[in-house]
Design an enzyme around this catalytic site. Structure first.
Site, PDB file in Angstrom:
ATOM      1  N   GLY A  60       4.331   1.731   1.803  1.00 26.35           N
ATOM      2  CA  GLY A  60       5.161   1.702   2.864  1.00 26.35           C
ATOM      3  C   GLY A  60       6.619   2.013   2.508  1.00 26.35           C
ATOM      4  O   GLY A  60       7.175   3.089   2.856  1.00 26.35           O
ATOM      5  N   ASP A 109       2.166  -1.368  -8.728  1.00 25.89           N
ATOM      6  CA  ASP A 109       1.203  -2.657  -8.252  1.00 25.89           C
ATOM      7  C   ASP A 109      -0.283  -2.719  -8.855  1.00 25.89           C
ATOM      8  O   ASP A 109      -0.669  -1.537  -8.793  1.00 25.89           O
ATOM      9  CB  ASP A 109       1.404  -2.030  -6.551  1.00 25.89           C
ATOM     10  N   LYS A 137      13.593 -12.775   0.084  1.00 19.10           N
ATOM     11  CA  LYS A 137      12.933 -13.504   0.957  1.00 19.10           C
ATOM     12  C   LYS A 137      13.713 -14.833   1.109  1.00 19.10           C
ATOM     13  O   LYS A 137      14.259 -15.431   0.049  1.00 19.10           O
ATOM     14  CB  LYS A 137      11.308 -13.704   0.532  1.00 19.10           C
ATOM     15  N   ASP A 154      10.167  -4.783  -2.909  1.00 17.52           N
ATOM     16  CA  ASP A 154      10.048  -5.549  -1.598  1.00 17.52           C
ATOM     17  C   ASP A 154       8.965  -6.380  -2.052  1.00 17.52           C
ATOM     18  O   ASP A 154       7.742  -6.622  -1.150  1.00 17.52           O
ATOM     19  CB  ASP A 154       9.488  -4.464  -0.375  1.00 17.52           C
ATOM     20  N   PRO A 163       0.884  -1.228   0.117  1.00 15.78           N
ATOM     21  CA  PRO A 163       0.057  -0.038   0.297  1.00 15.78           C
ATOM     22  C   PRO A 163       0.682   1.350   0.041  1.00 15.78           C
ATOM     23  O   PRO A 163       0.307   2.530  -0.002  1.00 15.78           O
ATOM     24  CB  PRO A 163      -0.739  -0.083   1.264  1.00 15.78           C
ATOM     25  N   ASP A 191       2.235  -5.206 -13.445  1.00 12.07           N
ATOM     26  CA  ASP A 191       3.011  -6.435 -12.897  1.00 12.07           C
ATOM     27  C   ASP A 191       4.325  -5.912 -12.824  1.00 12.07           C
ATOM     28  O   ASP A 191       4.819  -5.211 -13.796  1.00 12.07           O
ATOM     29  CB  ASP A 191       2.737  -7.656 -13.786  1.00 12.07           C
TER      30      ASP A 191
END
Length: 362
Positions: free
Chosen positions: A223, A239, A305, A276, A221, A259
């Site tokens: 960050g 996004d 990740k 991220d 959203p 995308d």
């Protein structure tokens, strides 16, 4: 000193241990690792008496992924008497002279944090004792070595030093950042910490300044976009999901519902690329490589990740592959990777492509 004490996140001791074992071997400092799961620290015990001194000087903390802080230490001080804990610690540090700061710390675990009140109280008499012995200067000096005393349990501590030029400026290597009330998500703290870790304050003033163009892949959203906007940048937020309305009201954000793996910037004067996205780390690395080869950014900060097992091996393999590909494409770069305090099961990478002459990112 023969022990190197390394702070890390609880649960990541094996990764920190694997890393220090490899890096120490590269410097021909033999030794072995001592650690327990969820202790939030690792001890590398050197075979040579001055092995830890060598590592504290020659092994750059900034080059370690999983260690937040490190210091050369003597043997574990056990059963420190309640009536006088100062004298044994001062004696253990008798070889030190004219250090510029003192940090009495604990590992980052709930159990160890219960000692934090004691550590604060203990710092006062210990500082007086160390000044009297000559191990600590009367006034703080940020160019002199730092004395560390880390209590791992009541009455048990490791004592030693780090060099101010090769040490985290924060207690236990943990920056204390405050969550902004208007930030769209807590992930905002990750990018805020990353800027502070990878760039000095002076570098942030020139390379995170107002007017630069940035792209945030997987922005929703917002960050990470929030951190770019508050530094005055113009941001393309990529996004398919919705962005925070307050961010859109700033006039600094253009939202592309696309995308992140397929988006191509319409303008090629992007300075910062941040990402991220929750995706396989190898795929994110390939995306960063593609952007770098196309010359679509100057600096990037992105998260990888982590898998459940062999995390250090996975990260090392990905970074080595990225380095090989960028070098093969004749790209001059600097890359650094850290497991930040605000990261969880991920690591954060900073990739800086050195500029071509005459190219403007304004």
């Amino acid at each position: 000193m023969k022990n190197l004490f390394l702070f890390c996140r609880s649960g990541y001791e094996k990764d920190c241990a694997a890393e220090i074992q490899q890096r120490a071997a590269e410097l021909n400092v033999g030794g072995f690792v001592k650690t327990n799961v969820n202790d939030a620290y690792v001890i590398y015990q050197c075979f040579e008496e001055d092995g830890a001194d060598t590592l504290a000087k020659d092994l750059a903390l900034s080059s370690l992924v999983f260690a937040r802080q490190m210091f050369a230490a003597g043997e574990l001080l056990s059963d420190l008497p309640e009536q006088d804990r100062v004298s044994p610690v001062v004696a253990a540090l008798s070889e030190l002279s004219k250090c510029g700061d003192l940090r009495v710390e604990t590992p980052d675990t709930n159990e160890a944090k219960e000692l934090s009140a004691f550590c604060r109280k203990f710092t006062v008499p210990l500082r007086q004792g160390l000044k009297k012995s000559g191990a600590l200067l009367n006034a703080d000096n940020d160019r002199r070595p730092i004395i560390h005393v880390c209590f791992i349990a009541p009455g048990k501590a490791y004592a030693g030093y780090s060099l101010s030029s090769n040490s985290s400026p924060h207690f236990m290597g943990i920056p204390r950042l405050k969550m902004a009330t208007d930030a769209p998500s807590r992930s905002s703290l990750k990018l805020d910490e990353a800027f502070g870790v990878f760039l000095t304050k002076e570098e942030q003033e020139t390379r995170c300044r107002s007017g630069l163009n940035a792209v945030d892949l997987g922005a929703c959203p917002g960050g990470w976009t929030y951190q770019l906007v508050r530094r005055g940048m113009m941001v393309a937020a990529i996004d398919n999901g919705p962005m925070d309305p307050k961010l859109m009201e700033t006039g600094q954000v253009k939202h592309y519902r696309a995308d992140g793996f397929r988006f191509e910037p319409p303008r090629k004067n992007i300075y910062w690329l941040v990402c991220d996205m929750v995706e396989k780390p190898a795929r994110v690395a390939e995306l960063m490589e593609a952007w770098a080869i196309n010359g679509w950014f100057k600096e990037a900060i992105f998260n990888l990740k982590l898998p459940m097992k062999s995390r250090y091996k996975e990260v090392s393999t990905i970074l080595e592959t990225m380095s090989t590909i960028l070098t093969e494409n004749e790209i001059d770069f600097k890359m650094q990777c850290k497991h930040l305090y605000h990261d969880r099961d991920e690591v954060t990478v900073h990739l800086w492509l050195f500029p071509e002459k005459g190219v403007s990112y304004a």
